[in-house]
Design a protein around this motif. Structure first.
Motif, mmCIF file in Angstrom:
data_model
loop_
_atom_site.group_PDB
_atom_site.id
_atom_site.type_symbol
_atom_site.label_atom_id
_atom_site.label_comp_id
_atom_site.label_asym_id
_atom_site.label_seq_id
_atom_site.Cartn_x
_atom_site.Cartn_y
_atom_site.Cartn_z
ATOM 1 N N GLU A 89 0.809 -1.219 0.000
ATOM 2 C CA GLU A 89 0.000 0.000 0.000
ATOM 3 C C GLU A 89 0.845 1.273 0.000
ATOM 4 O O GLU A 89 0.299 2.376 -0.100
ATOM 5 C CB GLU A 89 -0.962 0.016 1.202
ATOM 6 N N ASP A 90 2.164 1.147 0.112
ATOM 7 C CA ASP A 90 3.047 2.311 -0.033
ATOM 8 C C ASP A 90 3.342 2.612 -1.501
ATOM 9 O O ASP A 90 3.982 3.627 -1.800
ATOM 10 C CB ASP A 90 4.376 2.068 0.696
ATOM 11 N N THR A 91 2.881 1.756 -2.395
ATOM 12 C CA THR A 91 3.106 1.972 -3.817
ATOM 13 C C THR A 91 2.457 3.265 -4.266
ATOM 14 O O THR A 91 1.258 3.477 -4.058
ATOM 15 C CB THR A 91 2.549 0.790 -4.631
ATOM 16 N N ALA A 92 3.242 4.148 -4.878
ATOM 17 C CA ALA A 92 2.756 5.458 -5.310
ATOM 18 C C ALA A 92 3.889 6.207 -5.996
ATOM 19 O O ALA A 92 5.052 5.786 -5.943
ATOM 20 C CB ALA A 92 2.253 6.268 -4.117
ATOM 21 N N VAL A 93 3.537 7.322 -6.600
ATOM 22 C CA VAL A 93 4.538 8.300 -7.015
ATOM 23 C C VAL A 93 4.766 9.228 -5.826
ATOM 24 O O VAL A 93 3.805 9.755 -5.250
ATOM 25 C CB VAL A 93 4.085 9.099 -8.250
ATOM 26 N N TYR A 94 6.012 9.395 -5.456
ATOM 27 C CA TYR A 94 6.371 10.221 -4.309
ATOM 28 C C TYR A 94 6.924 11.556 -4.801
ATOM 29 O O TYR A 94 7.800 11.596 -5.673
ATOM 30 C CB TYR A 94 7.411 9.505 -3.445
ATOM 31 N N ASN A 112 4.602 25.574 -2.308
ATOM 32 C CA ASN A 112 4.741 26.462 -3.446
ATOM 33 C C ASN A 112 5.321 25.773 -4.682
ATOM 34 O O ASN A 112 4.940 26.069 -5.809
ATOM 35 C CB ASN A 112 5.656 27.631 -3.069
ATOM 36 N N TYR A 113 6.282 24.886 -4.471
ATOM 37 C CA TYR A 113 6.974 24.239 -5.586
ATOM 38 C C TYR A 113 6.997 22.734 -5.362
ATOM 39 O O TYR A 113 7.089 22.261 -4.226
ATOM 40 C CB TYR A 113 8.410 24.762 -5.720
ATOM 41 N N TRP A 114 6.946 22.017 -6.476
ATOM 42 C CA TRP A 114 6.881 20.557 -6.453
ATOM 43 C C TRP A 114 7.907 19.968 -7.404
ATOM 44 O O TRP A 114 8.210 20.547 -8.452
ATOM 45 C CB TRP A 114 5.491 20.085 -6.875
ATOM 46 N N GLY A 115 8.424 18.802 -7.033
ATOM 47 C CA GLY A 115 9.274 18.058 -7.939
ATOM 48 C C GLY A 115 8.435 17.259 -8.927
ATOM 49 O O GLY A 115 7.204 17.281 -8.883
ATOM 50 N N GLN A 116 9.129 16.506 -9.787
ATOM 51 C CA GLN A 116 8.440 15.751 -10.833
ATOM 52 C C GLN A 116 7.954 14.388 -10.348
ATOM 53 O O GLN A 116 7.164 13.736 -11.018
ATOM 54 C CB GLN A 116 9.361 15.570 -12.053
ATOM 55 N N GLY A 117 8.443 13.955 -9.199
ATOM 56 C CA GLY A 117 8.009 12.690 -8.617
ATOM 57 C C GLY A 117 8.926 11.535 -8.955
ATOM 58 O O GLY A 117 9.620 11.532 -9.971
ATOM 59 N N THR A 118 8.920 10.531 -8.082
ATOM 60 C CA THR A 118 9.673 9.301 -8.306
ATOM 61 C C THR A 118 8.783 8.126 -7.928
ATOM 62 O O THR A 118 8.108 8.156 -6.899
ATOM 63 C CB THR A 118 10.999 9.301 -7.515
ATOM 64 N N GLN A 119 8.766 7.097 -8.769
ATOM 65 C CA GLN A 119 7.859 5.973 -8.578
ATOM 66 C C GLN A 119 8.432 4.990 -7.564
ATOM 67 O O GLN A 119 9.588 4.565 -7.665
ATOM 68 C CB GLN A 119 7.635 5.252 -9.901
ATOM 69 N N VAL A 120 7.597 4.603 -6.621
ATOM 70 C CA VAL A 120 7.923 3.534 -5.672
ATOM 71 C C VAL A 120 6.883 2.439 -5.843
ATOM 72 O O VAL A 120 5.680 2.702 -5.744
ATOM 73 C CB VAL A 120 7.919 4.054 -4.221
ATOM 74 N N THR A 121 7.350 1.246 -6.125
ATOM 75 C CA THR A 121 6.456 0.100 -6.285
ATOM 76 C C THR A 121 6.891 -0.997 -5.333
ATOM 77 O O THR A 121 8.056 -1.407 -5.350
ATOM 78 C CB THR A 121 6.475 -0.427 -7.728
ATOM 79 N N VAL A 122 5.963 -1.442 -4.504
ATOM 80 C CA VAL A 122 6.248 -2.485 -3.525
ATOM 81 C C VAL A 122 5.407 -3.708 -3.873
ATOM 82 O O VAL A 122 4.183 -3.653 -3.858
ATOM 83 C CB VAL A 122 5.930 -2.014 -2.092
ATOM 84 N N SER A 123 6.078 -4.791 -4.183
ATOM 85 C CA SER A 123 5.369 -6.023 -4.543
ATOM 86 C C SER A 123 5.178 -6.896 -3.297
ATOM 87 O O SER A 123 5.985 -6.869 -2.379
ATOM 88 C CB SER A 123 6.137 -6.795 -5.609
ATOM 89 N N SER A 124 4.104 -7.664 -3.324
ATOM 90 C CA SER A 124 3.784 -8.520 -2.159
ATOM 91 C C SER A 124 4.450 -9.881 -2.268
ATOM 92 O O SER A 124 4.992 -10.244 -3.284
ATOM 93 C CB SER A 124 2.279 -8.680 -2.033
#
Length: 124
Positions: A89-94, A112-124
Motif C-alpha cells: 500500500e506504499d506503492t505510489a509516485v512520491y 509552493n513548488y513541487w518536484g516531478q516525482g519518483t515511482q515507488v512500487t512495492v510487490s507482495s
C-alpha cells in the motif's frame, strides 16, 4: 523560483527499504519546510512527512509513523525520506514539495513548488 528533483524510487518487495532524495536549488534560503507527498493510481495526493528547513521538527502521517524517517542535509540542500518495512500500500509516485510559509503541513495547498516525482512500487 525553487527547483526540486527527487530520486531513489524503484521496485522492491514487501519488507524492503528505500531511501528517497530531494535536491533543492534556486531560492532555497527562504524555505520554511520541505514535505513529501505521494499519489497512488486513482487516489488523491496524500501527505507523508515534512521537516522544517531549520531546527529538527518533523511531521508524519499516521500510516508511515515508525517506518519512515525524514531528514535533511542543509549543506547539500537535500531532504531524505528513509522508508523501511515497505508495504504494497506504499506503492505510489512520491513527490517532494517546498513551502515558504508556516501552516498546515499536511495540506498540499501550503506548498509552493513541487518536484516531478519518483515511482515507488512495492510487490507482495
Amino acid at each position: 523560483q525553487v527547483q526540486l528533483v527527487e530520486s531513489g524510487g524503484g521496485l522492491v518487495q514487501a519488507g524492503d527499504s528505500l531511501r528517497l532524495s530531494c535536491v533543492a536549488s534556486g531560492r532555497t534560503f527562504s524555505t520554511y519546510a520541505i514535505g513529501w507527498f505521494r499519489q497512488a493510481p486513482g487516489k488523491e495526493r496524500e501527505f507523508v512527512a515534512a521537516i522544517k528547513w531549520s531546527g529538527s521538527t518533523t511531521y508524519y502521517a499516521d500510516s508511515v509513523k515508525g517506518r519512515f524517517t525524514i531528514s535533511r542535509d542543509n549543506a547539500k540542500n537535500t531532504v531524505y525520506l528513509q522508508m523501511n518495512s515497505l508495504k504494497p500500500e506504499d506503492t505510489a509516485v512520491y513527490y517532494c514539495a517546498q513551502t515558504w510559509s508556516r501552516g498546515t503541513y499536511y495540506s498540499a495547498d501550503l506548498y509552493n513548488y513541487w518536484g516531478q516525482g519518483t515511482q515507488v512500487t512495492v510487490s507482495s
